[in-house]
Write a protein that holds these residues in place. Structure first.
Motif, PDB file in Angstrom:
ATOM      1  N   SER A  14     -29.194  32.128 -10.659  1.00 25.54           N
ATOM      2  CA  SER A  14     -30.474  31.792 -10.007  1.00 25.54           C
ATOM      3  C   SER A  14     -30.457  30.402  -9.368  1.00 25.54           C
ATOM      4  O   SER A  14     -31.385  30.039  -8.646  1.00 25.54           O
ATOM      5  N   SER A  15     -29.385  29.631  -9.612  1.00 25.71           N
ATOM      6  CA  SER A  15     -29.349  28.297  -9.013  1.00 25.71           C
ATOM      7  C   SER A  15     -28.760  28.328  -7.597  1.00 25.71           C
ATOM      8  O   SER A  15     -28.721  27.301  -6.916  1.00 25.71           O
ATOM      9  N   LEU A  16     -28.304  29.499  -7.150  1.00 22.04           N
ATOM     10  CA  LEU A  16     -27.697  29.572  -5.810  1.00 22.04           C
ATOM     11  C   LEU A  16     -28.747  29.392  -4.723  1.00 22.04           C
ATOM     12  O   LEU A  16     -29.915  29.732  -4.910  1.00 22.04           O
ATOM     13  N   SER A  17     -28.284  28.880  -3.586  1.00 18.77           N
ATOM     14  CA  SER A  17     -29.164  28.797  -2.426  1.00 18.77           C
ATOM     15  C   SER A  17     -28.774  29.933  -1.478  1.00 18.77           C
ATOM     16  O   SER A  17     -27.691  29.919  -0.899  1.00 18.77           O
ATOM     17  N   VAL A  18     -29.636  30.946  -1.379  1.00 18.04           N
ATOM     18  CA  VAL A  18     -29.318  32.143  -0.585  1.00 18.04           C
ATOM     19  C   VAL A  18     -30.332  32.294   0.545  1.00 18.04           C
ATOM     20  O   VAL A  18     -31.540  32.345   0.295  1.00 18.04           O
ATOM     21  N   THR A  19     -29.830  32.324   1.773  1.00  9.93           N
ATOM     22  CA  THR A  19     -30.698  32.539   2.943  1.00  9.93           C
ATOM     23  C   THR A  19     -30.298  33.840   3.624  1.00  9.93           C
ATOM     24  O   THR A  19     -29.113  34.067   3.868  1.00  9.93           O
ATOM     25  N   VAL A  20     -31.273  34.688   3.901  1.00  9.08           N
ATOM     26  CA  VAL A  20     -31.016  35.924   4.644  1.00  9.08           C
ATOM     27  C   VAL A  20     -31.604  35.740   6.037  1.00  9.08           C
ATOM     28  O   VAL A  20     -32.797  35.477   6.179  1.00  9.08           O
ATOM     29  N   VAL A  21     -30.740  35.846   7.039  1.00  6.22           N
ATOM     30  CA  VAL A  21     -31.191  35.699   8.427  1.00  6.22           C
ATOM     31  C   VAL A  21     -31.400  37.089   9.017  1.00  6.22           C
ATOM     32  O   VAL A  21     -30.491  37.917   8.990  1.00  6.22           O
TER      33      VAL A  21
END
Ligand SMILES: Cc1cc2nc3c(=O)[nH]c(=O)nc-3n(C[C@H](O)[C@H](O)[C@H](O)COP(=O)(O)OP(=O)(O)OC[C@H]3O[C@@H](n4cnc5c(N)ncnc54)[C@H](O)[C@@H]3O)c2cc1C
Length: 376
Positions: A14-21
């Motif tokens: 849960s500490s990941l930085s995930v961006t969905v474009v």
């Protein structure tokens, strides 16, 4: 694929930085929303069978697993079954596939031609020798699956950005991020290319060449005097398929070798009358009376090497992970693919070894086919 991968990444860390474009948050032209939503264990490649078995397990509990704030995404699983009609020429491949599916735990059975004629008269045909029936195959609602993953990923911390990724940024050995059409840059050590039928064009901006083409596929909705009650979906040797929808309404689809390549969503009704219908009636005379109600066109992301998914890190660019080339059977694969990519990215041992579907085979030119020598 993008949302399933985002979910699996954040569910593990849960500490990941995930961006969905996503360039179109309505998903109007996404293959996922334009798919038939069919799920089946009837494949001939072990990986594809295992992917489906896992997918069906996930769908059983999807509404609870993806619950957010009391909302349970209902995938509306409809287990009408899938019946593949087999002629003599296809008997060996069908029997080999059936044996493998059963050995892996797939619930599929052989029906003789007379059993098919008795149980499912509209599928009676004097050329078939029998058929393989997966009684637990069926259809689910792609919209619920897509938004189930999306909402859950957001609840776990994913950021969704509306924008078109127009450049794959890299220093030629590893990815560094993406640039959007707006000019904004998103820096990242890992980029997952889950752009579906648009995959080739986006990768080309990073000088990566993938043999994946956007191929138009049209599905027609027809009404017939034939009742769909108790009928499984039917897959004919020609490749024409029928999915019972409601009362007397069926979906009719077909992948033709000359289906146009391109980003075009036009429905050509004459194609139904000139091509689909004659082929359908030749095999199944009971469909000689029908009315076309409507139709839609979506895109298959066709892997022209072998018609199977391309999964994993591109060997020539560190940090670039591919979920591409699903060639018309990817909707049911999003569960296993999302999990597998998350495991690869995080360096975890995969629950399901999908390395044979890795991208090295593209560079080597060594196809992994469903049927020897044939792309389905
Ligand atoms: C008519 C039809 C019937 C099908 N039936 C079935 C079936 O019954 N069962 C089955 O398993 N599969 C089926 N499929 C295949 C299935 O739909 C696909 O394999 C699967 O949905 C692919 O998912 P995806 O996430 O890779 O692609 P998509 O769902 O197409 O998602 C890709 C997303 O990326 C976005 N995007 C693209 N480029 C960019 C960019 N540069 N920047 C930002 N966003 C971008 C798009 O807007 C899109 O929303 C069918 C397909 C079609 C067309």
């Amino acid at each position: 694929m993008g949302s399933a991968t985002a979910y699996h990444l954040l569910a593990r860390d849960s500490s990941l930085s995930v961006t969905v474009v996503e360039k179109d948050p309505t998903y109007r032209y996404s293959s996922t929303l334009l798919s038939d939503g069919n799920v089946r264990v009837q494949f001939n490649l072990e990986e594809n069978i295992r992917i489906s078995l896992y997918g069906m397990e996930v769908l059983e509990h999807f509404a609870d697993t993806m619950e957010v704030n009391g909302v349970h995404p209902e995938v509306s699983m409809r287990r009408q079954g899938n019946l593949f009609l087999v002629e003599e020429a296809g008997r060996h491949a069908a029997e080999t596939g059936l044996a493998l599916q059963r050995s892996l735990g797939g619930d599929v059975e052989w029906l003789d031609a007379d059993e098919i004629a008795a149980a499912y008269p509209p599928y009676a045909n004097d050329r078939i020798v029998g058929g393989t029936l997966g009684r637990f195959d069926g259809s689910v609602d792609p919209n619920a699956v897509l938004h189930g993953y999306r909402r859950k990923a957001v609840s776990l911390g994913a950021t969704y950005v509306t924008g078109e990724a127009v450049v794959l940024l890299n220093d030629s050995t590893r990815v560094t991020g993406v640039r959007l059409a707006s000019g904004e840059t998103i820096s990242a050590d890992v980029v997952v290319n889950a752009t579906g039928a648009w995959a080739k064009d986006f990768l080309a901006t990073g000088a990566v060449d993938l043999p994946v083409l956007p191929v138009m596929r049209t599905v027609f909705v027809v009404e017939t005097p034939l009742s769909t009650a108790g009928m499984p979906s039917g897959f004919l040797s020609s490749g024409v398929y029928l999915i019972p929808e409601s009362a007397h309404t069926w979906l009719v689809g077909w992948s033709l070798p000359d289906d146009p390549v391109g980003f075009d969503f036009t429905v050509h009704r004459d194609r139904f009358y000139d091509r689909y219908w004659p082929a359908l009636v030749e095999d199944l005379p009971a469909f000689d009376r029908l009315r076309v109600v409507r139709g839609w066109t979506g895109l298959y992301a066709v892997n022209t090497l072998d018609g199977n998914a391309i999964l994993g890190e591109w060997p020539e660019m560190k940090g670039l992970f591919l979920a591409n080339g699903f060639s018309g059977h990817g909707f049911q694969q999003c569960h296993a693919v999302g999990r597998y990519l998350a495991e690869l990215i995080l360096g975890l041992p995969p629950e399901l070894d999908l390395s044979r579907l890795g991208p090295q085979r593209i560079l080597d030119g060594t196809p992994v086919l469903e049927h020897a020598g044939r792309i389905i």
